[in-house]
Write a protein that holds these residues in place. Structure first.
Motif, mmCIF file in Angstrom:
data_model
loop_
_atom_site.group_PDB
_atom_site.id
_atom_site.type_symbol
_atom_site.label_atom_id
_atom_site.label_comp_id
_atom_site.label_asym_id
_atom_site.label_seq_id
_atom_site.Cartn_x
_atom_site.Cartn_y
_atom_site.Cartn_z
ATOM 1 N N SER A 135 30.005 6.614 4.735
ATOM 2 C CA SER A 135 30.565 5.374 5.276
ATOM 3 C C SER A 135 30.077 5.116 6.700
ATOM 4 C CB SER A 135 32.094 5.428 5.250
ATOM 5 O OG SER A 135 32.574 6.499 6.053
ATOM 6 N N THR A 136 29.792 6.193 7.427
ATOM 7 C CA THR A 136 29.228 6.037 8.778
ATOM 8 C C THR A 136 27.735 5.768 8.704
ATOM 9 O OG1 THR A 136 30.893 7.519 9.707
ATOM 10 C CG2 THR A 136 28.891 7.184 10.997
ATOM 11 N N CYS A 137 27.055 6.433 7.794
ATOM 12 C CA CYS A 137 25.601 6.266 7.671
ATOM 13 C C CYS A 137 25.223 4.821 7.381
ATOM 14 C CB CYS A 137 25.055 7.156 6.560
ATOM 15 S SG CYS A 137 25.230 8.934 6.866
ATOM 16 N N LYS A 138 26.022 4.141 6.559
ATOM 17 C CA LYS A 138 25.642 2.784 6.156
ATOM 18 C C LYS A 138 25.699 1.796 7.320
ATOM 19 C CE LYS A 138 30.195 1.193 4.521
ATOM 20 N NZ LYS A 138 30.922 0.718 3.317
ATOM 21 N N THR A 139 26.366 2.158 8.412
ATOM 22 C CA THR A 139 26.432 1.274 9.575
ATOM 23 C C THR A 139 25.040 0.941 10.089
ATOM 24 O OG1 THR A 139 28.547 2.255 10.199
ATOM 25 C CG2 THR A 139 27.383 1.005 11.893
ATOM 26 N N CYS A 140 24.174 1.941 10.148
ATOM 27 C CA CYS A 140 22.804 1.739 10.645
ATOM 28 C C CYS A 140 21.765 1.734 9.534
ATOM 29 C CB CYS A 140 22.449 2.819 11.662
ATOM 30 S SG CYS A 140 23.475 2.816 13.141
ATOM 31 N N HIS A 141 22.114 2.296 8.377
ATOM 32 C CA HIS A 141 21.134 2.445 7.299
ATOM 33 C C HIS A 141 21.636 1.719 6.046
ATOM 34 C CE1 HIS A 141 19.071 5.548 9.687
ATOM 35 N NE2 HIS A 141 20.274 6.053 9.941
ATOM 36 N N GLU A 163 36.524 12.063 1.547
ATOM 37 C CA GLU A 163 35.365 11.386 2.122
ATOM 38 C C GLU A 163 34.064 12.151 1.892
ATOM 39 O OE1 GLU A 163 36.828 14.257 5.267
ATOM 40 O OE2 GLU A 163 37.715 12.927 3.746
ATOM 41 N N LEU A 164 34.163 13.387 1.361
ATOM 42 C CA LEU A 164 32.963 14.199 1.128
ATOM 43 C C LEU A 164 32.670 14.405 -0.361
ATOM 44 C CD1 LEU A 164 33.380 16.853 3.970
ATOM 45 C CD2 LEU A 164 31.749 14.956 3.866
ATOM 46 N N LYS A 165 33.259 13.581 -1.196
ATOM 47 C CA LYS A 165 32.919 13.627 -2.617
ATOM 48 C C LYS A 165 31.500 13.088 -2.818
ATOM 49 C CE LYS A 165 36.348 11.122 -4.088
ATOM 50 N NZ LYS A 165 37.291 10.426 -5.015
ATOM 51 N N ASN A 166 30.894 13.495 -3.917
ATOM 52 C CA ASN A 166 29.559 13.023 -4.314
ATOM 53 C C ASN A 166 28.439 13.657 -3.470
ATOM 54 O OD1 ASN A 166 30.730 11.215 -6.239
ATOM 55 N ND2 ASN A 166 31.201 9.829 -4.548
ATOM 56 N N VAL A 167 27.227 13.403 -3.899
ATOM 57 C CA VAL A 167 26.038 13.923 -3.212
ATOM 58 C C VAL A 167 25.617 12.871 -2.191
ATOM 59 C CG1 VAL A 167 23.677 14.768 -3.481
ATOM 60 C CG2 VAL A 167 25.360 15.174 -5.285
ATOM 61 N N GLN A 168 26.116 13.009 -0.994
ATOM 62 C CA GLN A 168 25.903 12.006 0.036
ATOM 63 C C GLN A 168 24.608 12.256 0.823
ATOM 64 O OE1 GLN A 168 29.397 11.248 2.457
ATOM 65 N NE2 GLN A 168 30.789 11.617 0.751
ATOM 66 N N SER A 228 24.922 10.508 14.397
ATOM 67 C CA SER A 228 25.605 9.216 14.383
ATOM 68 C C SER A 228 26.087 8.815 15.776
ATOM 69 C CB SER A 228 26.787 9.253 13.414
ATOM 70 O OG SER A 228 27.816 10.106 13.904
ATOM 71 N N ARG A 229 26.293 9.808 16.626
ATOM 72 C CA ARG A 229 26.759 9.537 17.977
ATOM 73 C C ARG A 229 25.602 9.365 18.963
ATOM 74 N NH1 ARG A 229 31.427 14.283 17.743
ATOM 75 N NH2 ARG A 229 32.944 13.071 16.499
ATOM 76 N N ALA A 230 24.491 10.019 18.666
ATOM 77 C CA ALA A 230 23.308 9.908 19.526
ATOM 78 C C ALA A 230 22.073 9.901 18.632
ATOM 79 C CB ALA A 230 23.250 11.070 20.520
ATOM 80 N N PRO A 231 21.774 8.766 18.010
ATOM 81 C CA PRO A 231 20.700 8.681 17.014
ATOM 82 C C PRO A 231 19.346 9.150 17.530
ATOM 83 C CG PRO A 231 22.026 6.700 16.992
ATOM 84 C CD PRO A 231 22.448 7.477 18.205
ATOM 85 N N GLN A 232 18.687 9.927 16.682
ATOM 86 C CA GLN A 232 17.314 10.339 16.930
ATOM 87 C C GLN A 232 16.703 10.746 15.601
ATOM 88 O OE1 GLN A 232 16.972 13.999 19.184
ATOM 89 N NE2 GLN A 232 19.025 14.640 18.596
ATOM 90 N N GLY A 233 15.418 10.689 15.484
ATOM 91 C CA GLY A 233 14.749 10.979 14.221
ATOM 92 C C GLY A 233 14.319 12.425 14.122
ATOM 93 N N GLY A 234 13.379 12.664 13.179
ATOM 94 C CA GLY A 234 12.802 13.997 13.071
ATOM 95 C C GLY A 234 13.388 14.904 12.021
ATOM 96 N N PHE A 235 14.218 14.364 11.116
ATOM 97 C CA PHE A 235 14.787 15.269 10.101
ATOM 98 C C PHE A 235 14.580 14.776 8.667
ATOM 99 C CE2 PHE A 235 18.257 12.406 9.324
ATOM 100 C CZ PHE A 235 18.558 11.833 10.553
ATOM 101 N N ALA A 236 13.766 13.759 8.498
ATOM 102 C CA ALA A 236 13.540 13.225 7.154
ATOM 103 C C ALA A 236 12.898 14.262 6.228
ATOM 104 C CB ALA A 236 12.674 11.972 7.229
#
Length: 449
Positions: free
Chosen positions: A336-342, A394-399, A411-419
């Motif tokens: 639910s937090t991830c969808k805010t930016c993605h 809130e942690l059900k399913n393969v999120q 989510s608090r300090a966005p940065q990349g590098g983990f894809a």
């Protein structure tokens, strides 16, 4: 105990395949069947092995929806031969891992096998996983060890079976000492397998030479194949598996009047070896039977598996109190937090099976099974991860964070590098047993985001 009722054994349609006649193990050619006569005797050897605690297939993939105690018993009740004898054996490695659930599963598997009426059960290295005392408590299992002495246990070194058709069969069982010493089993002493067999064969012959000598082995295939050359041994059936994802060559091999066969992995298939004896001549017919949905479930085994589920459910709720008492510092942002930016990636995920993984457990009444929860929820048995549907809905399913890692800090300090972490995460759940056709390059486009 399986009642060997006299049902007709219909050979037509069973797909018997003659095993190899050429020198071991280079080639495989058909052997000439003997013409039926009044002096001909027949033996059907049915064998299992390498079960690794698989009481029932999980059903995640139709391709691997094979095996389980319900289908094994259903199969056995349909394979009651008429006109020849039945020898029912197991090649060992029935247990998997030293966990509380693994131990409970092992106990139910042993109970199931006792009811099935095995004639001989080989001890594999994994079968001492819970110690000698555990094995001693499992009643009704005909353990057989020709080259192994176990502290506190005294299983026979061989068995002699004499059938109504006059056929006399000797059964021995040996294991590779290297497997047990590497596993650290200190309560056993072992003899060289070939030496043990050669020492026992003269003793067996004192009571009259058997018509068929069956040697059960628990070792690597290459080592077991060498034991076919022992004078006096007619049949070698081997079982051993390093990992549940191992590929096993189940092709039977014929050398002269002898034959070698291999048990399937995870109890998914039953081996059948039909031995025809005419004087000093023997022929063999071999096939592997898939325990798939075409095999009817046995009601008694279904009831036993239901008891297992009840015990695992009780274990799940018993451990909840301890989990709730631990530090439950939040580390997962949740979808639910991830969808805010993605938003786009979240929409793709919402349409995938990952987003409904927990519901599939609810449908089959497995939402309490730890072995299932670890791949149908987010962070199960990890710090801050899923505990229960009530505690952490809130942690059900393969999120998202099952693939990308716990990312509350992101989510608090966005940065990349983990894809790139996601690619490696797939293999944790998409294993051959659950997802045999998984290939990252073909699966990724289905959830590309």
């Amino acid at each position: 105990m399986l009642m060997r009722i006299a049902l007709s054994f219909i050979l037509a349609g069973l797909g018997w395949a003659l095993v190899a006649c050429s020198p071991l193990p280079e080639s495989h050619a058909s052997s000439q069947k003997l013409q039926p006569t009044s002096s001909q005797q027949e033996l059907l050897i049915v064998f299992s092995g390498n079960t690794l605690g698989e009481l029932k297939p999980c059903g995640c993939a139709k391709e691997e929806d094979q095996g389980g105690i319900e289908r094994r018993m259903g199969y056995l009740k349909s394979v009651v031969p008429e006109g020849h004898a039945l020898l029912f054996v197991d090649l060992g490695d029935n247990f998997k891992e030293p966990t509380r659930q693994g131990r409970i599963k092992a106990r139910y598997l042993m109970s199931a096998m006792a009811r099935m009426g095995y004639d001989a059960v080989t001890l594999g290295d994994r079968d001492l996983l819970y110690g000698n005392e555990f094995l001693k408590k499992q009643e009704g299992l005909p353990w057989l060890t020709s080259n192994m002495r176990i502290k506190g246990m005294d299983p026979p070194r061989y068995r002699i079976q004499t059938y109504d058709n006059g056929l006399k069969v000797a059964v021995l069982a040996v294991a590779d000492p290297d497997l047990f010493y590497v596993s650290g089993h200190s309560q056993i002493t072992m003899q060289d397998p070939a030496t043990a067999v050669r020492d026992l064969l003269p003793e067996i012959a004192q009571g009259g030479q058997p018509d068929v000598v069956v040697l059960l082995t628990h070792m690597e295939r290459k080592k077991a194949l060498k034991l076919v050359d022992i004078d006096g041994v007619d049949v070698v059936i081997n079982g051993h598996i390093e990992d549940e994802s191992d590929t096993i060559d189940m092709q039977a091999v014929r050398k002269g009047q002898k034959v070698f066969a291999q048990a399937a992995p995870l109890g998914q298939k039953m081996g059948e070896l039909r031995v025809t004896v005419y004087g000093e001549k023997k022929t063999y017919e071999h096939r592997m039977v898939r325990l798939d949905s075409k095999i009817p479930d046995d009601a008694g085994m279904t009831a036993l598996h239901d008891e297992y589920n009840q015990e695992i459910e009780a274990l799940f709720f018993e451990t909840l109190k301890a989990k709730r008492a631990k530090d439950r510092t939040q580390v997962y942002a949740t979808e639910s937090t991830c969808k805010t930016c993605h938003a786009g990636a979240h929409a793709t995920w919402s349409d995938s099976r990952h987003a409904h993984a927990y519901a599939t457990l609810k449908e089959v009444n497995k939402s309490f099974d730890p072995e299932c929860l670890k791949c149908h929820t987010t962070g199960f048995e990890k710090p801050g991860g899923f505990i229960s549907e009530i505690d952490t809905p809130e942690l059900k399913n393969v999120q998202c964070e099952m693939c990308h890692g716990a990312r509350l800090d992101h989510s608090r300090a966005p940065q990349g590098g983990f894809a790139e972490e996601a690619r490696g995460a797939c293999s944790q759940c998409h294993v051959p047993k659950h997802s045999p056709n998984f290939n990252y390059e073909t699966y990724w486009p289905k959830i590309r985001h």
